[in-house]
Design an enzyme around this catalytic site. Structure first.
Site, short mmCIF file in Angstrom:
data_model
loop_
_atom_site.label_atom_id
_atom_site.label_comp_id
_atom_site.label_asym_id
_atom_site.label_seq_id
_atom_site.Cartn_x
_atom_site.Cartn_y
_atom_site.Cartn_z
N SER A 102 -6.95 5.43 0.36
CA SER A 102 -7.35 4.18 -0.28
C SER A 102 -8.81 3.85 0.02
CB SER A 102 -6.47 3.03 0.21
OG SER A 102 -5.11 3.30 -0.02
N GLN B 184 -5.88 -1.71 -6.52
CA GLN B 184 -6.35 -0.74 -5.53
C GLN B 184 -7.06 0.43 -6.21
OE1 GLN B 184 -3.63 2.12 -3.29
NE2 GLN B 184 -4.14 0.71 -1.64
N ASP C 141 0.82 -1.21 0.00
CA ASP C 141 0.00 0.00 0.00
C ASP C 141 0.86 1.27 0.00
OD1 ASP C 141 -2.45 1.45 0.14
OD2 ASP C 141 -2.23 1.66 2.30
#
Length: 351
Positions: free
Chosen positions: A293, A343, A272
């Site tokens: 996110s 993502q 991430d």
């Protein structure tokens, strides 16, 4: 799409075996998930890239990554992350999302048979985490089949759900069907500067604005449990327009051991770190007012060691309507595709 060519899989044996106790899944015992030892960074900007690669080290049970992913058992299927171990990046508003995903993954693995590892996870970030309060992880044992186990994990803080995640684990299985893309051809990590050195140079440069120098100084002041070496520093710093593509070599600082579950938890953590930011490459003058996110998915394909250099290949196929979509591939140095990531996130700001 990147690297469209397919090639047969190869079997490669790792050369440096290590010994470390496996992930402890016993009730009532704190999870010693990951260990880490601080790696000595270059002390000056004049140090050549690659000269500070450390030799093999003994496991450090109190390392940064252990503190980052450590959970304590509260009851059956219920685990807690202490607020003291939660990390809010210098330029962020909330707890680092990769840490919440990694901890949720640790919690799920506490409930599955030892011979099963995660092959995929799908997470939704529902609310930003507050570093001042502990996070409670509740695991629902959705199903245990002959070869697969499914788990539902909720991360709860102050009574609110901040993450909902589905995790699927399976036993190791051989297959006659096997193919993969070809690993991108990029400079090796030994020839590159790490992000600390890149930021130090930027802070000392007369071509960087004072505003950005302050931001870079804040990043330098934080301790990060992984080392990153971008293939193109100007792309990493966003000093020039570039396609929404990034290549970054990454590895954990310290020994983690031979338990694949440990390596997967750390990979979930750092997956991430730069993925969503890839969407900013085409517009270096874009000033971000809010970036977070929305969801995160990982598919684990082959075994790997995150304490050895791995290439994180990232691209953003689309951005618009206040959101951006990014894809990532995690490669072993021998060319084997270890994992894939997807993502979507919120990106708001102005030019």
């Amino acid at each position: 799409m990147l690297a469209e060519t397919l090639k047969p899989m190869q079997v490669v044996t790792f050369l440096s075996p290590r010994v470390l106790p496996s992930l402890n899944r016993s009730r009532g015992i704190t999870v010693r998930c990951v260990t880490c030892r601080q790696v000595g960074m270059a002390s000056s900007l004049g140090t050549e890239a690659g000269k500070f690669d450390p030799p093999a080290a003994e496991p450090d049970l109190e390392g940064v990554l252990h503190k980052t992913l450590d959970l304590e058992t509260i009851d059956v299927n219920i685990y807690r992350a202490k607020s003291a171990n939660l990390w809010k990046p210098a330029l962020a508003r909330f707890v680092f999302g990769g840490q919440i995903v990694g901890q949720a993954m640790v919690a799920s693995l506490m409930t599955v048979p030892r011979d099963r590892s995660v092959h995929s996870l799908h997470a939704y970030f529902l609310k930003g985490g507050n570093p001042n309060f502990p996070v409670i992880y509740h695991v629902e044992r959705t199903r245990d089949g002959a070869t697969y186990s499914s788990r539902t994990v909720k991360a709860i803080q102050n009574g609110d759900n901040i993450l909902a995640m589905q995790v699927s684990c399976k036993e190791k299985e051989e297959s006659v069907l096997s193919h993969q893309y070809t690993m991108p051809d990029v400079p090796p990590p030994s020839s590159l500067l790490n992000t600390e050195q890149i930021l130090q140079k930027a802070v000392a440069s007369s071509e960087i604005s004072e505003f950005r120098k302050i931001a870079f100084s804040k990043l330098l002041a934080q301790e990060v449990p992984v080392e990153l070496r971008p293939t193109e520093p100007c792309v990493y710093l966003r000093t020039v327009p570039s396609p929404p593509i990034r290549y970054i070599w990454v590895r954990a600082k310290g020994h983690i051991g031979e338990d694949m579950n440990m390596h997967q938890c750390v990979a979930a953590y750092f997956s991430d770190m730069a993925l969503l930011g890839t969407a900013l490459n085409p517009e270096p003058k874009f000033k971000v007012s809010f970036m977070s996110s929305l969801d995160h998915s990982i598919w684990f394909h082959n075994s790997f060691h995150v304490d050895e250099w791995m290439l994180l290949e990232m691209e953003s196929p689309q951005a618009g309507m206040g959101r951006a979509f990014s894809l990532g591939r995690l490669w072993r140095q021998d060319g084997i595709l270890a994992a894939s990531v997807a993502q979507e996130g919120v990106i708001r700001g102005k030019l």
